[in-house]
Motif scaffolding. Structure first.
Motif, mmCIF file in Angstrom:
data_model
loop_
_atom_site.group_PDB
_atom_site.id
_atom_site.type_symbol
_atom_site.label_atom_id
_atom_site.label_comp_id
_atom_site.label_asym_id
_atom_site.label_seq_id
_atom_site.Cartn_x
_atom_site.Cartn_y
_atom_site.Cartn_z
ATOM 1 N N UNK A 99 0.823 -1.201 0.000
ATOM 2 C CA UNK A 99 0.000 0.000 0.000
ATOM 3 C C UNK A 99 0.863 1.260 0.000
ATOM 4 N N UNK A 100 1.938 1.223 0.768
ATOM 5 C CA UNK A 100 2.842 2.375 0.807
ATOM 6 C C UNK A 100 3.449 2.624 -0.565
ATOM 7 N N UNK A 101 3.830 1.564 -1.262
ATOM 8 C CA UNK A 101 4.409 1.702 -2.604
ATOM 9 C C UNK A 101 3.407 2.256 -3.609
ATOM 10 N N UNK A 102 2.118 2.125 -3.301
ATOM 11 C CA UNK A 102 1.072 2.650 -4.184
ATOM 12 C C UNK A 102 0.703 4.090 -3.841
ATOM 13 N N UNK A 103 1.352 4.651 -2.817
ATOM 14 C CA UNK A 103 1.099 6.042 -2.458
ATOM 15 C C UNK A 103 0.072 6.226 -1.356
ATOM 16 N N UNK A 104 -0.390 5.145 -0.770
ATOM 17 C CA UNK A 104 -1.349 5.233 0.328
ATOM 18 C C UNK A 104 -0.613 5.294 1.651
ATOM 19 N N UNK A 105 -1.220 5.911 2.630
ATOM 20 C CA UNK A 105 -0.741 5.813 3.993
ATOM 21 C C UNK A 105 -1.374 4.564 4.585
ATOM 22 N N UNK A 106 -0.662 3.905 5.467
ATOM 23 C CA UNK A 106 -1.186 2.685 6.067
ATOM 24 C C UNK A 106 -0.890 2.674 7.555
ATOM 25 N N UNK A 107 -1.862 2.216 8.299
ATOM 26 C CA UNK A 107 -1.698 1.998 9.730
ATOM 27 C C UNK A 107 -1.785 0.498 9.918
ATOM 28 N N UNK A 108 -0.745 -0.092 10.446
ATOM 29 C CA UNK A 108 -0.722 -1.540 10.603
ATOM 30 C C UNK A 108 -1.073 -1.919 12.033
ATOM 31 N N UNK A 109 -1.848 -2.985 12.137
ATOM 32 C CA UNK A 109 -2.210 -3.531 13.439
ATOM 33 C C UNK A 109 -1.878 -5.014 13.418
ATOM 34 N N UNK A 110 -1.374 -5.526 14.519
ATOM 35 C CA UNK A 110 -0.947 -6.923 14.556
ATOM 36 C C UNK A 110 -2.052 -7.886 14.953
ATOM 37 N N UNK A 111 -3.218 -7.349 15.330
ATOM 38 C CA UNK A 111 -4.335 -8.203 15.739
ATOM 39 C C UNK A 111 -5.637 -7.436 15.597
ATOM 40 N N UNK A 112 -6.749 -8.163 15.711
ATOM 41 C CA UNK A 112 -8.058 -7.525 15.661
ATOM 42 C C UNK A 112 -8.252 -6.492 16.760
ATOM 43 N N UNK A 113 -7.951 -6.833 18.017
ATOM 44 C CA UNK A 113 -8.112 -5.841 19.086
ATOM 45 C C UNK A 113 -7.268 -4.581 18.867
ATOM 46 N N UNK A 114 -6.067 -4.751 18.346
ATOM 47 C CA UNK A 114 -5.228 -3.591 18.059
ATOM 48 C C UNK A 114 -5.853 -2.731 16.949
ATOM 49 N N UNK A 115 -6.405 -3.374 15.941
ATOM 50 C CA UNK A 115 -7.073 -2.641 14.862
ATOM 51 C C UNK A 115 -8.282 -1.871 15.390
ATOM 52 N N UNK A 116 -9.038 -2.481 16.290
ATOM 53 C CA UNK A 116 -10.208 -1.801 16.861
ATOM 54 C C UNK A 116 -9.797 -0.578 17.677
ATOM 55 N N UNK A 117 -8.667 -0.648 18.353
ATOM 56 C CA UNK A 117 -8.173 0.527 19.090
ATOM 57 C C UNK A 117 -7.913 1.683 18.134
ATOM 58 N N UNK A 118 -7.354 1.379 16.976
ATOM 59 C CA UNK A 118 -7.124 2.420 15.969
ATOM 60 C C UNK A 118 -8.458 3.008 15.524
ATOM 61 N N UNK A 119 -9.437 2.147 15.284
ATOM 62 C CA UNK A 119 -10.746 2.612 14.806
ATOM 63 C C UNK A 119 -11.520 3.386 15.874
ATOM 64 N N UNK A 120 -11.188 3.183 17.124
ATOM 65 C CA UNK A 120 -11.830 3.930 18.213
ATOM 66 C C UNK A 120 -11.162 5.284 18.435
ATOM 67 N N UNK A 121 -10.052 5.528 17.775
ATOM 68 C CA UNK A 121 -9.344 6.797 17.906
ATOM 69 C C UNK A 121 -9.868 7.784 16.864
#
Length: 106
Positions: free
Chosen positions: A1-23
């Motif tokens: 995604x970075x090589x395509x010009x997108x910014x990316x936020x990586x999460x190592x698990x579902x709970x970590x991804x949900x924390x990002x989405x709650x921010x």
């Protein structure tokens, strides 16, 4: 995604991804594997994600056979099968973002 010009936020698990989405972080697309660590699969993660961010588009990926994945009721146009090449990723991301934008305008 970075090589395509997108910014990316990586999460190592579902709970970590949900924390990002709650921010307050801007998220335009959830790109998730079907099988992942942390007590969620990709479908469960997306269900929890849209509770927090209604209308959030999703793109799934999986190395499992397409027929097996369809058994969990995924829509085939939202599934990127592994292995994939960068051009296919670019096309699928563009489609997911464009389709979501069109649906919000309707």
């Amino acid at each position: 995604l970075l090589d395509l010009g997108y910014e990316a936020i990586m999460a190592s698990s579902g709970p970590e991804a949900l924390k990002v989405l709650e921010s307050d972080v801007k998220v335009d697309l959830l790109f998730t594997d079907i099988v992942m660590p942390g007590g969620y699969n990709g479908v469960q993660l997306y269900a929890a994600a849209v509770e927090r961010r209604p209308g959030l588009p999703v793109l799934y990926t999986s190395g499992y056979a397409h027929s097996v994945v369809q058994e969990i009721e995924l829509i085939s146009d939202k599934l990127l099968s592994k292995p994939y090449v960068q051009s296919t990723l670019a096309e699928m991301v563009h489609k997911a973002l464009h389709t979501s934008t069109q649906e919000r305008k309707s």
